[in-house]
Scaffold this active site. Structure first.
Site, PDB file in Angstrom:
ATOM      1  N   SER A  31       3.969  80.332 -15.728  1.00 43.18           N
ATOM      2  CA  SER A  31       4.998  81.360 -15.610  1.00 43.18           C
ATOM      3  C   SER A  31       4.373  82.717 -15.274  1.00 43.18           C
ATOM      4  O   SER A  31       3.708  82.850 -14.253  1.00 43.18           O
ATOM      5  CB  SER A  31       5.815  81.402 -16.900  1.00 43.18           C
ATOM      6  OG  SER A  31       6.992  82.162 -16.740  1.00 43.18           O
TER       7      SER A  31
ATOM      8  N   ASP B  20      14.630  75.309 -12.416  1.00 44.11           N
ATOM      9  CA  ASP B  20      13.856  76.506 -12.739  1.00 44.11           C
ATOM     10  C   ASP B  20      14.121  77.573 -11.690  1.00 44.11           C
ATOM     11  O   ASP B  20      14.011  77.310 -10.487  1.00 44.11           O
ATOM     12  CB  ASP B  20      12.367  76.137 -12.759  1.00 44.11           C
ATOM     13  CG  ASP B  20      11.447  77.281 -13.168  1.00 44.11           C
ATOM     14  OD1 ASP B  20      11.957  78.368 -13.497  1.00 44.11           O
ATOM     15  OD2 ASP B  20      10.221  77.067 -13.155  1.00 44.11           O
TER      16      ASP B  20
ATOM     17  N   HIS C 107      11.841  75.046 -16.747  1.00 45.08           N
ATOM     18  CA  HIS C 107      10.839  76.070 -17.005  1.00 45.08           C
ATOM     19  C   HIS C 107      10.328  76.006 -18.449  1.00 45.08           C
ATOM     20  O   HIS C 107      11.106  75.892 -19.392  1.00 45.08           O
ATOM     21  CB  HIS C 107      11.420  77.458 -16.737  1.00 45.08           C
ATOM     22  CG  HIS C 107      10.362  78.516 -16.683  1.00 45.08           C
ATOM     23  ND1 HIS C 107       9.611  78.740 -15.555  1.00 45.08           N
ATOM     24  CD2 HIS C 107       9.890  79.374 -17.626  1.00 45.08           C
ATOM     25  CE1 HIS C 107       8.742  79.710 -15.798  1.00 45.08           C
ATOM     26  NE2 HIS C 107       8.885  80.104 -17.056  1.00 45.08           N
TER      27      HIS C 107
END
Length: 357
Positions: free
Chosen positions: A143, A297, A327
């Site tokens: 991320s 995501d 995610h």
């Protein structure tokens, strides 16, 4: 979190941070890995050192955790388990970095923290101290950490003070650009749990500033000034996304934002914050990459476009797309948030690292 923020009781991100604090575990060694806390270049890190005989110089990984540059910690249970497995199964030294978070720290502080740790670790005397092979070091992150890993890999290519070259980069559902927050993946997953579009916009805006005007402009995708028109080619999803991903979506002309807003927040157009904005010449020479993306995501298309751009620049890329993924899934490794999906994604990364690091 929103109520506390509106009432002035606590900042939005400080409320969310309370949920991550309960996930923290101490730096405890086990039969396979010695775990300690340290500081590299005045930045806190958590070190994972394999206990078994090295049998020669070891591999090493610098890992940058996710959390939208605002949340997260190397000591969270999921990250701790991940680092232990990587260290033990790859017989690798893992340096998990606790960079400063927003607020109160905004770009480029987070980048500077992870970059200074990376430069410190890549010194010959430090690599030698930990028995690390200088030809087998990688950066990795998920991320926001994937964003930082990609930015670090790019910056190292232009740093004359660093002689050690990275062997690889591992980018796990990375956030790679803040120019266009209306990609097909942002539209398709606007309300998907864990990371809805509204939260990702808030993370991006807080990375640069806590100014409400910036957050509002980014929420409406009207934050990029006309002077940045030349950068759109690097995030042009009608060019860089596969046709099956574009689907029925049609790109719209950019809705330009305030030049004054961009002047106050120059990070908006900085490739250190948005690695997808790097020119093609800068991408050449990057180390081989594993890019992991998830279907459900908002950041899916950031990763897909980077895969296309890296390949166009001649960089060897392995792309793994989890069609059942969402995610943050790779940190779901222990009860009560344990998923087969999380273990599968981690196994994928470990397998690639075994062959490429």
């Amino acid at each position: 979190a929103e109520a506390a923020d509106v009432l002035g009781l606590m900042h939005y991100m400080e409320v969310l941070r309370l949920f991550t604090v309960v996930e923290l575990v101490p730096a405890t060694s086990d039969e396979n890995v010695t775990v300690t806390e340290a500081e590299f270049s005045s930045v806190p890190v958590r070190l994972y050192l394999p206990r078994r005989a090295p049998g020669g110089l070891r591999r090493a990984m610098l890992y940058f955790h996710g959390g939208g540059w605002c949340l997260g910690d190397a000591g969270m249970h999921g990250y701790d388990l991940m680092a232990r497995r990587i260290s033990n199964e790859l017989n690798a030294v893992v340096v998990s970095v606790n960079y400063r978070l927003a607020p109160p720290h905004h770009f480029p502080v987070q980048f500077e923290d992870v970059y200074s740790v990376t430069k410190f670790f890549l010194q010959s005397k430090v690599l030698s101290q930990y028995g690390v092979d200088p030809a087998r070091v990688c950066v990795a992150g998920d991320s926001a950490g994937g964003n930082l890993a990609a930015a670090v890999a790019q910056q190292l290519l232009e740093d004359p003070e660093v002689r050690t070259r990275l062997r690889a980069q591992v980018l796990i559902y990375p956030a790679l650009q803040a120019l266009d927050l209306d990609l097909p993946s942002y539209r398709d997953n606007a309300h998907t749990p864990v990371l809805p579009r509204s939260l990702m916009v808030r993370f991006w805006s807080e990375y640069f500033s806590s100014e409400p005007a910036l957050r509002e402009a980014m929420a409406s995708n009207r934050h990029v000034p006309p002077e940045a028109a030349g950068l759109w080619q690097f995030v042009n999803w009608s060019l860089w996304l596969p046709e099956d991903v574009r689907g029925a979506h049609r790109p719209s002309s950019p809705a330009w934002g305030s030049e004054e807003l961009a002047r106050r927040h120059p990070g908006l157009l900085d490739a250190r914050a948005s690695p997808l904005l790097a020119r093609q010449a800068r991408l050449r020479g990057l180390p081989p990459a594993l890019v992991l993306t998830c279907e459900h995501d908002v950041l899916r298309d950031d990763g897909l476009m980077y895969v296309a751009r890296l390949r166009a620049a001649g960089v060897p890329v392995t792309h793994h797309h989890a069609r059942d993924g969402f995610h943050g899934a790779m940190t779901f490794l222990a009860w009560p948030l344990e998923l087969v999906l999380g273990h599968r994604l981690l196994d994928t990364c470990l397998g690639w690292l075994q062959d490429n690091l």
